[in-house]
Scaffold this active site. Structure first.
Site, PDB file in Angstrom:
ATOM      1  N   SER A 189       0.871  -1.195   0.000  1.00  0.00           N
ATOM      2  CA  SER A 189       0.000   0.000   0.000  1.00  0.00           C
ATOM      3  C   SER A 189       0.895   1.229   0.000  1.00  0.00           C
ATOM      4  O   SER A 189       2.062   1.160   0.425  1.00  0.00           O
ATOM      5  CB  SER A 189      -0.857   0.000   1.266  1.00  0.00           C
TER       6      SER A 189
ATOM      7  N   TYR B 105      -1.896   0.119  10.849  1.00  0.00           N
ATOM      8  CA  TYR B 105      -2.089  -0.302   9.443  1.00  0.00           C
ATOM      9  C   TYR B 105      -0.828   0.040   8.633  1.00  0.00           C
ATOM     10  O   TYR B 105      -0.321  -0.804   7.888  1.00  0.00           O
ATOM     11  CB  TYR B 105      -3.327   0.357   8.832  1.00  0.00           C
TER      12      TYR B 105
HETATM   13  P1  NDP Z   1     -11.662  -5.720   0.284  1.00  0.00           P
HETATM   14  O1  NDP Z   1     -12.160  -5.510   1.664  1.00  0.00           O
HETATM   15  O2  NDP Z   1     -12.567  -5.436  -0.841  1.00  0.00           O
HETATM   16  O3  NDP Z   1     -11.069  -7.195   0.137  1.00  0.00           O
HETATM   17  C1  NDP Z   1     -10.324  -7.800   1.148  1.00  0.00           C
HETATM   18  C2  NDP Z   1     -10.185  -9.279   0.853  1.00  0.00           C
HETATM   19  O4  NDP Z   1      -9.355  -9.871   1.863  1.00  0.00           O
HETATM   20  C3  NDP Z   1     -11.507 -10.005   0.862  1.00  0.00           C
HETATM   21  O5  NDP Z   1     -11.574 -10.881  -0.238  1.00  0.00           O
HETATM   22  C4  NDP Z   1     -11.498 -10.786   2.166  1.00  0.00           C
HETATM   23  O6  NDP Z   1     -12.183 -12.014   1.984  1.00  0.00           O
HETATM   24  C5  NDP Z   1      -9.994 -11.043   2.348  1.00  0.00           C
HETATM   25  N1  NDP Z   1      -9.673 -11.231   3.773  1.00  0.00           N
HETATM   26  C6  NDP Z   1      -9.762 -10.315   4.767  1.00  0.00           C
HETATM   27  N2  NDP Z   1      -9.458 -10.873   5.933  1.00  0.00           N
HETATM   28  C7  NDP Z   1      -9.159 -12.182   5.687  1.00  0.00           C
HETATM   29  C8  NDP Z   1      -8.790 -13.280   6.499  1.00  0.00           C
HETATM   30  N3  NDP Z   1      -8.644 -13.169   7.835  1.00  0.00           N
HETATM   31  N4  NDP Z   1      -8.557 -14.483   5.894  1.00  0.00           N
HETATM   32  C9  NDP Z   1      -8.714 -14.628   4.574  1.00  0.00           C
HETATM   33  N5  NDP Z   1      -9.063 -13.624   3.746  1.00  0.00           N
HETATM   34  C10 NDP Z   1      -9.299 -12.414   4.303  1.00  0.00           C
HETATM   35  O7  NDP Z   1     -10.338  -4.794   0.177  1.00  0.00           O
HETATM   36  P2  NDP Z   1      -9.285  -4.529  -0.996  1.00  0.00           P
HETATM   37  O8  NDP Z   1      -9.571  -5.337  -2.203  1.00  0.00           O
HETATM   38  O9  NDP Z   1      -9.174  -3.081  -1.119  1.00  0.00           O
HETATM   39  O10 NDP Z   1      -7.974  -5.052  -0.277  1.00  0.00           O
HETATM   40  C11 NDP Z   1      -7.090  -6.009  -0.827  1.00  0.00           C
HETATM   41  C12 NDP Z   1      -5.662  -5.664  -0.408  1.00  0.00           C
HETATM   42  O11 NDP Z   1      -5.315  -4.389  -0.956  1.00  0.00           O
HETATM   43  C13 NDP Z   1      -5.437  -5.550   1.096  1.00  0.00           C
HETATM   44  O12 NDP Z   1      -4.213  -6.147   1.415  1.00  0.00           O
HETATM   45  C14 NDP Z   1      -5.395  -4.039   1.329  1.00  0.00           C
HETATM   46  O13 NDP Z   1      -4.638  -3.712   2.457  1.00  0.00           O
HETATM   47  C15 NDP Z   1      -4.733  -3.588   0.046  1.00  0.00           C
HETATM   48  N6  NDP Z   1      -4.907  -2.194  -0.316  1.00  0.00           N
HETATM   49  C16 NDP Z   1      -6.165  -1.642  -0.451  1.00  0.00           C
HETATM   50  C17 NDP Z   1      -6.288  -0.319  -0.794  1.00  0.00           C
HETATM   51  C18 NDP Z   1      -7.608   0.367  -0.886  1.00  0.00           C
HETATM   52  O14 NDP Z   1      -7.647   1.628  -0.849  1.00  0.00           O
HETATM   53  N7  NDP Z   1      -8.719  -0.335  -1.047  1.00  0.00           N
HETATM   54  C19 NDP Z   1      -5.107   0.507  -1.067  1.00  0.00           C
HETATM   55  C20 NDP Z   1      -3.848  -0.166  -0.884  1.00  0.00           C
HETATM   56  C21 NDP Z   1      -3.777  -1.463  -0.551  1.00  0.00           C
HETATM   57  P3  NDP Z   1     -13.156 -12.712   3.041  1.00  0.00           P
HETATM   58  O15 NDP Z   1     -13.763 -11.624   3.875  1.00  0.00           O
HETATM   59  O16 NDP Z   1     -14.137 -13.478   2.205  1.00  0.00           O
HETATM   60  O17 NDP Z   1     -12.254 -13.606   3.815  1.00  0.00           O
HETATM   61  C1  8X3 Z   2      -5.114   1.655   1.612  1.00  0.00           C
HETATM   62  C2  8X3 Z   2      -4.794   3.075   1.295  1.00  0.00           C
HETATM   63  O1  8X3 Z   2      -4.574   5.416   2.306  1.00  0.00           O
HETATM   64  O2  8X3 Z   2      -6.347   3.968   3.169  1.00  0.00           O
HETATM   65  O3  8X3 Z   2      -3.972   0.923   1.869  1.00  0.00           O
HETATM   66  O4  8X3 Z   2      -4.053   3.565   3.744  1.00  0.00           O
HETATM   67  S1  8X3 Z   2      -4.942   4.029   2.716  1.00  0.00           S
END
Ligand code: NDP
Ligand code: 8X3
Length: 250
Positions: free
Chosen positions: A138, A151
């Site tokens: 991220s 985080y």
């Molecule tokens: P979502 O919440 O849409 O997706 C998160 C996914 O992670 C879901 O499929 C969920 O599946 C899975 N997950 C969460 N906890 C667990 C667990 N304990 N075990 C197994 N699976 C888990 O978020 P994003 O798609 O945005 O996030 C994906 C990645 O991208 C993360 O690592 C996040 O930190 C990163 N990210 C996101 C950003 C944003 O602004 N959205 C920016 C930068 C990075 P389920 O609940 O079915 O288990």
């Molecule tokens: C997700 C982006 O700015 O919410 O990793 O941390 S931010």
């Protein structure tokens, strides 16, 4: 030969969009997450394009993680690509009032969960002397912002672990890299703010990155020639200049 990719967090957001992108290109898919209903729906949709196998486990659960990967049928055992994507932010609080359960969740999922999944899959790659691991970091792994404390710490750890993996797996010809997005419009804010109305404001007033934008980049990264490894990539929406500077028109 068709490649096989394992994607964690494939039930939503970036992981789900990546599954769709990979399916378009006929990559065999192992899709992971905790929500079985969603895994079933995605499997049903993508099975028209490629071979799909789903695994339901919580990445925090070491035993369940190893058992799930061990349970893969022979046809899915040769994993070429690992997308370590499962993760979330939990809460946005100053360190002095932060919630310990939130801290545990972020470190257990974003850091230790990524390690457990990697530990189960790396032996397959070292045995084959090939493979590609992409860790979803991220912008929070590059820059700490107010109330981001744990985080940001978890995503800084993802970047350090990515570098460590790249160094240690270098003798095996395994590619390791991180993709670090800024604001992406997914369920991320709903999880962070536990469904509070503020979650709906996070992506308002500007065009945030869409999960498909990141999926597109991930597909680009995995399709570079054998001698090219994209080690670290930072991507923001145009409206975002840093973690704290977003040009909103509201
Ligand atoms: P979502 O919440 O849409 O997706 C998160 C996914 O992670 C879901 O499929 C969920 O599946 C899975 N997950 C969460 N906890 C667990 C667990 N304990 N075990 C197994 N699976 C888990 O978020 P994003 O798609 O945005 O996030 C994906 C990645 O991208 C993360 O690592 C996040 O930190 C990163 N990210 C996101 C950003 C944003 O602004 N959205 C920016 C930068 C990075 P389920 O609940 O079915 O288990
Ligand atoms: C997700 C982006 O700015 O919410 O990793 O941390 S931010």
């Amino acid at each position: 030969m068709k490649k096989t990719a394992l994607i964690t967090g494939a039930t939503s957001g970036i992981g789900r969009a990546t599954a769709h992108e990979f399916a378009k290109h006929g990559i065999n898919l192992i899709l992971c997450g905790r929500r079985q209903e969603r895994l079933d729906t995605i499997e049903k949709a993508l099975s028209k394009q490629t071979n799909v196998h789903t695994l339901n486990f919580d990445v925090r659960d070491k035993k369940a993680t190893f058992n799930a990967i061990e349970s893969l049928p022979e046809t899915f055992k040769h994993i070429d690509i690992l997308i370590n994507n499962a993760g979330n932010a939990h809460g946005l609080d100053p360190i002095e009032t932060g919630n310990i359960e939130d801290w545990d969740a972020m470190l257990d999922i974003n850091v230790k969960g990524l390690l457990y999944v990697s530990k189960a899959i790396i032996p397959i790659m070292t045995k084959n002397n090939s493979g590609h691991i992409i860790n979803i970091g991220s912008s929070a792994g590059k820059e700490v912002y107010p109330k981001g404390n744990v985080y940001c710490g978890s995503k800084h750890a993802v970047l350090a672990i990515t570098e460590g993996m790249r160094i240690d797996l270098n003798p095996y010809g395994i590619k390791v890299g991180a993709i670090n997005p800024g604001l992406v419009e997914t369920e991320f804010s709903k999880v962070r703010f536990k469904g509070d109305a503020i979650a709906d404001t996070v992506y308002k007033g500007y065009k945030a990155l869409q999960p498909e934008d990141i999926a597109d980049i991930i597909y680009f990264v995995i399709t570079r020639p054998t001698h090219v490894n994209i080690a670290d990539l930072l991507v923001f929406p145009t409206a975002q200049a840093s973690s704290t500077i977003v040009n909103k028109n509201i």
